[in-house]
Each structure stands twice: as C-alpha cells, then as structure tokens.
Design an enzyme around this catalytic site. Structure first.
Site, PDB file in Angstrom:
ATOM      1  N   ARG A   1       0.862  -1.179   0.000  1.00 10.30           N
ATOM      2  CA  ARG A   1       0.000   0.000   0.000  1.00 10.30           C
ATOM      3  C   ARG A   1       0.901   1.232   0.000  1.00 10.30           C
ATOM      4  O   ARG A   1       1.358   1.673   1.043  1.00 10.30           O
ATOM      5  CB  ARG A   1      -0.902  -0.018   1.244  1.00 10.30           C
TER       6      ARG A   1
ATOM      7  N   HIS B   1      -3.599   4.679   4.456  1.00  4.25           N
ATOM      8  CA  HIS B   1      -4.848   3.901   4.515  1.00  4.25           C
ATOM      9  C   HIS B   1      -5.991   4.697   3.866  1.00  4.25           C
ATOM     10  O   HIS B   1      -6.695   4.191   3.001  1.00  4.25           O
ATOM     11  CB  HIS B   1      -5.168   3.574   5.968  1.00  4.25           C
TER      12      HIS B   1
ATOM     13  N   TYR C   1       4.037   4.914  11.639  1.00  2.00           N
ATOM     14  CA  TYR C   1       4.222   3.474  11.833  1.00  2.00           C
ATOM     15  C   TYR C   1       5.087   2.792  10.784  1.00  2.00           C
ATOM     16  O   TYR C   1       5.313   1.586  10.872  1.00  2.00           O
ATOM     17  CB  TYR C   1       2.858   2.762  11.918  1.00  2.00           C
TER      18      TYR C   1
END
Lengths: 348, 326
Positions: free
Chosen positions: A241, A245, A254
C-alpha cells in the site's frame, strides 16, 4: 511465489495472454492509477468525504479481475476501485459512493458487482452465497480483501463454507502489508496467508501481486477450477500500500519512508510498461495519448457525478423496504412537518 | 377436524413454500437429516433433497452472510438459527448487511430472505435458550419482525414472510410449538396471512391487553380469569412488530381507555416501551390511566428455578390490569 515479469520487465515464463491483451490491461492499470490520483486530489479539496488510495495494487486488482467473464460476480472493498471499474462499475458511481450519495451503491443493470464493502471481512460470505447460488450457470464469484481481513471471524466462516460446499469462489487477498497501521507480521502468526487455505480444504497460492501477468495467470487457474466444479481457491497477492490507509492517515507514525520507496521501485505499472516497450507494442506517444484520454474520461466522470441533483430526504425513508412501513411513512411526515417542507415518498 | 399445533403448521407451510417456488431453500444447523431440533423441518430433506434443505456447519454468521449472497442472486433462503440466544453471532450480518443492502444499492440489490428463530422462555431450558430480545430487531433498520401466536397464523405469516421482497426475522415461540392447538378442517392447507396486520383475539370493553407470540396463550387465559372478576378485557395480538399495526392498537385503546402491554423481553427499551410511546403520542387524551407494562426484567433470564418470577404470568397481568382500574 508465482512471477512472470520481473521488475525490469523481462518475461520469466509463458504469458497467460497475448501482447494485445497485455496492452489492454496495462491501459486499464494506467487509467486506474490516474483515477486514484484524481480521487486523492478531490478529497484534499473537500469534494470527496474520504478516499482509500489503491496506488501500487493495480496489478493485483486488474490482473485478477481480467480472469472473469461478464456475468461472474465480484464482491470487493473500499480500496478496490480498479477491480470494480474493470468489471463494469462506472467511475461516476464509484465517485458518488465517496461524495456521499447512495446512488453510488447502484451499478448499472447487468454489472455483477456489489457496492464497495466498508466493513472488513463480512463481504466474503456474500461472495460464497452468490457463487453457490449461480454454480449451475457456470458462474464464479471473486472476492477481494486485505491482509487485515484474514483475522476477522467472517473470513474463516467464508473459507470454511466455501470449502465444505465446494463453492465456485476465488478468494483474492491483497496483502498490501498493512491494516491501517498494523504490519502483516503482527496480523497473524501464519508464515503466509496463502497457507491458511490448507485449513479449509482448498488450494492456496502466493503470487507476486505487483506482477500483472502472474496475477492474471493465477486468477485464470482459480477461475477455471471454480467453473469446472472443483471448488474455491485462495490467492495471496503480495503487494504494498504505497499511499496511506485513507487520506486522513499518517503512515509516518508506523512505517519508514525507505520502505515505501523500496516498493515504489517495484511499481506494477512500470514493469509492464517496460515489457510492452521492449516487445515493441508501446511507445512514449502511446503513453501520452492514453494519459490524455483517460484523464479526460475521468474529468468527465467527476463532472457527471458532481452535477447530479441532491438525492433529497425522501430517499432516507423509501430505500429501506420495497414499500415503506407505516412507521417510516409517519416518521417522514414528522420530519416534513418539523421542517415545514413536503417529503414525497412516492419518488423512489 | 384435526388438531393443528404450531410445529406442524410451520412444517406444512415450509412444505408448501418449497413445492410452490423452486427458488425457496432451507438452511441451518440440523434442519435436514434430523428435521430440526424442534422437528419443524421434519421430512423436508427426504422430500426435497439436499440442494433444497441444507445442513450447515456451526457457523451462524456464515449461514446468514452466505444466505444473503444467495438472496441477492435471486434465491429465497429460509434460514434457521437454532435458538435466539445463538443468533447473536449473526447479528452483525443482519444489522450491517441484511437490513442494509437494499438501501445501500438503491433497490438494485435486495434480500428476500427469512430467518426463522425459536425464541422465548418457559421450558426450563439451559442458559441462552430462553431469549426474547425481539426489541433488538425492531431497533434494526431494514428488517421486518414477525411473531406468530397461533398455529394457523404461524403457517400463514411464514408464507407471507417467504414471499416478502424484504428480510423477515421470524420468531417462533418455543413453548407454543406443541402446547397451543387449533382445530382445523381435515383438508386444511396453509393460507397466507398478511404482515403488518394485528388480530383482535377477544373483544372487550374495559381494558386492552396488547401482546404477541409466546405470551398470547397466557394473556387469553388471563382474560378469561378477568371475566370472572367482571373485567372485560380486549386482547390484541400484534403478529408483526415491523410493520406494526398501530392503528389496530389505537382503535382498541381509544375504545377501552386502558392498556396493558404484555411482553416477555427485557423491560428497558423493550417493545412495551415503544408501544407506550406510540400510544401516548396519538391517543393520550383517550387514556383513563397510565399504560402498564408487564414485562421481563433487565436481568438475564433465570434458569428453571426462578424462571416463573421472570416470565409474566396471570398474577402479574391481573395486577397490571388492576393498576389501570385504579
């Protein structure tokens, strides 16, 4: 791990389709990339409520979707605009789901794609039911989900039922390495997601999810199995990805920018472009022409979606049942009275 | 004439539905070979075969989710969840998808399915087997909620539920399966009873007793007792919670001026609470006294030893009536 084109665009094995088809799929991937960029931009301008970018996952989605026939079912998630569009869901309707209009949840008649699933995991069961119901017509149901979804109970129930019923379902897990902020290694202790298939009595295969031809080949094999009555398959598409998100996420919290940069170097579009160019069927001019045409189409879709007159409050009450219940009629009347306007439930 | 009970009536209705429409299928745990733990689906597997009557794995969310997919594809699944207390794993599929798919897709995709669920206490069963949480489904947008109280209603409402274009939660009162009997003609066949229509089971003048499902027999018995005490009770059997026949309830309450709502479910935010809100919104000035709720408590349904203190009985219903008479 199945792989057919390497990062440099070199063919590693027998391609599952000819150059003309590969070119068509590349054009679709490029179009999807442009849509993804546009939708992200629109969200930043406040014209879409939220958007979940799919950049980096185009091969996983379009490669798999390309194995389907028109009347096969597709049940996909909020990140699967590329797959859904490829199977017939229009750009305007996909945009409407993000603008916040329920008409986006209604693909054109004859398009066998359910509205994008927002909940994680529940939709795979719907695919199992769809596949089982249409098995005698030789139809197949393909469902897309992420690595995070494989921890949900409904994933296990869907895999289990599909296995027991030998339902004609192709489970495509887009393992993009993150479920919002949780990395794949902390999602499950399984060495791979593909091996979970073993527990449910079906074959599972890990595929290079950024390899269009590998995805196309693996999906074709799974679809053929399903259509032939041999039951379901799990494909784990290893991908990444690239973007957050959704547009409100901050991946810097993160993961490292180096990691994302490593995966950009394995861009699914780039390796197909190199393959097609080396094969003499794609030029810089083709690229420019397609980008211009696709951008124009996408602009037109945005204009179309944004030009729609608002749905109106009657839709709140007349969408729940075939015929609104007396309670809903009374509630609509209460709203109308309180706001001093009329709400006609007759307009569906 | 024959004695028809609810179990047999439902069995006949399912047989009729399976014969009449090839899209109808049954699925659930133990519905096939065993014929259902209450034998409601007895004989149907051998008559219609394993593609129409499906024994599923123990997977409530799975059964409902897959059933939803089948319904979207054009079949008419009649799903059984074995007890209401075991239906909760499927609640997410119901609230998040079954009740929403039509609205989500602006009628493009719909869910014509029925979820049959045995419910209610009064048989001294183990924990979780005595639930009466129909209020959860009444509070869930997009699903109809139907609860028969008599055998012919059971058959008729089930036929209507199966034919309905929308999802129906069909709650079957366990303790009435065999204890409630109706006399019917030898050649009785199930006939559809429309959803959303209450029934006046007993005409009366002094107080309206409003109830449904498992509580109906108790309320009717209580009405007979009240008659010997010179109180004329009208009994309204709701039959459907969604769609609700509020007009029938209001007509009764406006006539008698007094109402007692009798339900088994938990008290707070229960069906009684909703009915009282609706009645007082429309018919406050017809009331001679506050409306009484005779209900379960905001407690877990007790095991057999204390069950009679939880499930409303005649004593509590009469006390409720007395409170309305002042």
């Amino acid at each position: 791990m199945r792989q057919l084109i390497d990062i440099e665009g070199r063919l590693l094995g027998e391609p599952p389709c000819d150059l003309a088809e590969t070119r068509r799929l590349y054009a679709a991937m490029l179009t999807a990339r442009l849509y993804d960029r546009k939708a992200t931009a629109l969200q930043k301008q406040g014209r879409l409520a939220t958007y979940a970018p799919l950049e980096g996952q185009e091969a996983a989605q379009i490669g798999a979707a390309a194995a389907l026939q028109g009347d096969d079912w597709m049940v996909a998630t909020y990140r699967d605009a590329a797959a859904m569009w490829f199977h017939g869901y229009t750009w305007p309707r996909l945009l409407l789901t993000r603008i916040g209009d329920e008409r986006g949840g209604s693909p054109p008649e004859g398009v066998m794609v359910l509205p994008p699933s927002i909940t994680v995991g529940a939709h795979m069961l719907h695919a199992v039911g769809l596949g089982w119901a249409t098995r005698k017509q030789g139809r197949v149901a393909m469902t897309f989900f992420g690595d995070g979804a494989t921890s949900e109970g409904d994933f296990h129930e869907a895999m289990n039922l599909a296995g027991v019923w030998k339902a004609p379902v192709v489970f495509v897990c887009e393992n993009n390495q993150y479920a919002i902020s949780l990395p794949r290694e902390r999602q499950t202790a399984s060495a791979t997601i593909a091996q979970k298939a073993d527990a449910y009595g079906m074959p599972g295969e890990m595929v290079d999810g950024n390899d269009l031809l590998a995805m196309r080949a693996a999906a074709a094999d799974a679809v053929k199995r399903a259509r032939g009555g041999e039951g379901p398959t799990l494909i784990e598409a290893l991908t990444y990805r690239i973007q957050p998100h959704t547009t409100t996420d901050d991946p810097g919290r993160y993961r490292s920018p180096e990691e994302a940069a490593e995966w950009r170097a394995r861009d699914p579009l780039e390796r197909v472009r190199r393959y097609l160019t080396a094969s003499g069927v794609w030029t810089a001019q083709d690229q420019a022409q397609l980008e211009a045409a696709a951008s124009a189409d996408i602009e037109a879709a945005v204009t179309e979606a944004e030009a729609l007159a608002p749905l109106g409050p009657a839709a709140i009450f007349n969408g729940m049942f075939a015929t609104p219940t007396p309670a809903l009629v009374a509630q609509a009347a209460t709203l109308a009275r309180d706001l001093g306007r009329s709400i006609d439930l007759g307009e569906r | 004439m024959i004695q028809l009970n609810l179990a047999l009536a439902l069995n006949q209705a399912l047989r009729h539905a399976l014969s009449a429409d090839p899209e109808v299928l049954l699925m659930g745990e133990d519905v096939g070979a065993t014929g259902g733990v209450f034998r409601i689906t007895d004989g149907l597997l051998s008559e219609f075969g394993p593609e129409r009557v499906i024994d599923t794995p123990v997977s409530e969310s799975g059964i409902v989710g897959a059933g939803l997919g089948m319904a979207i594809a054009g079949l008419r699944p009649v799903i059984e969840l074995q007890f209401l207390g075991f239906a909760y794993p499927a609640y997410d599929q119901i609230v998040s998808h079954v009740g929403r798919v039509r609205n989500r897709s602006r009628h493009r995709f719909t869910a014509p399915l029925v979820i049959r669920i045995p419910y209610g206490a009064g048989i001294g069963a183990a924990e979780h087997h005595s639930e009466s949480t129909e209020a959860l489904f009444m509070h869930t947008p997009g699903v109809k909620v139907v609860i028969p109280g008599t055998p012919t209603d059971g058959a008729g409402l089930l036929l209507s539920a199966i034919a309905d274009p929308d999802p129906v939660i069909f709650l079957e009162p366990i303790r009435s399966y065999r204890s409630v009997r109706e006399e019917v003609e030898d050649d009785w066949l199930p006939e559809a009873v429309p959803l959303g229509q209450a029934a006046v089971r007993r005409v009366g003048a002094d107080v309206s007793l409003v109830t449904y499902g498992a509580m109906l027999p108790e309320v009717l018995t209580t009405a007979d007792q009240l008659a010997t005490q010179e109180v004329s009770a009208e009994v309204i059997d709701l039959r459907s919670l969604v769609p609700l026949d509020l007009e029938a309830v209001l007509a009764s309450v406006e006539k008698t001026g007094r109402a007692v709502i009798v339900t088994e479910g938990h008290r707070s935010c229960g069906v009684g609470a909703e009915l009282i809100a609706l009645i007082q919104e429309r018919s406050l000035y017809s009331l001679q006294a506050p409306i009484q709720r005779v209900s379960g408590w905001d407690t877990v349904v007790p095991l057999r030893g204390n069950e009679d203190y939880y499930v409303p009985g005649s004593e509590r219903i009469i006390a409720g009536v007395r409170r309305t008479l002042g």
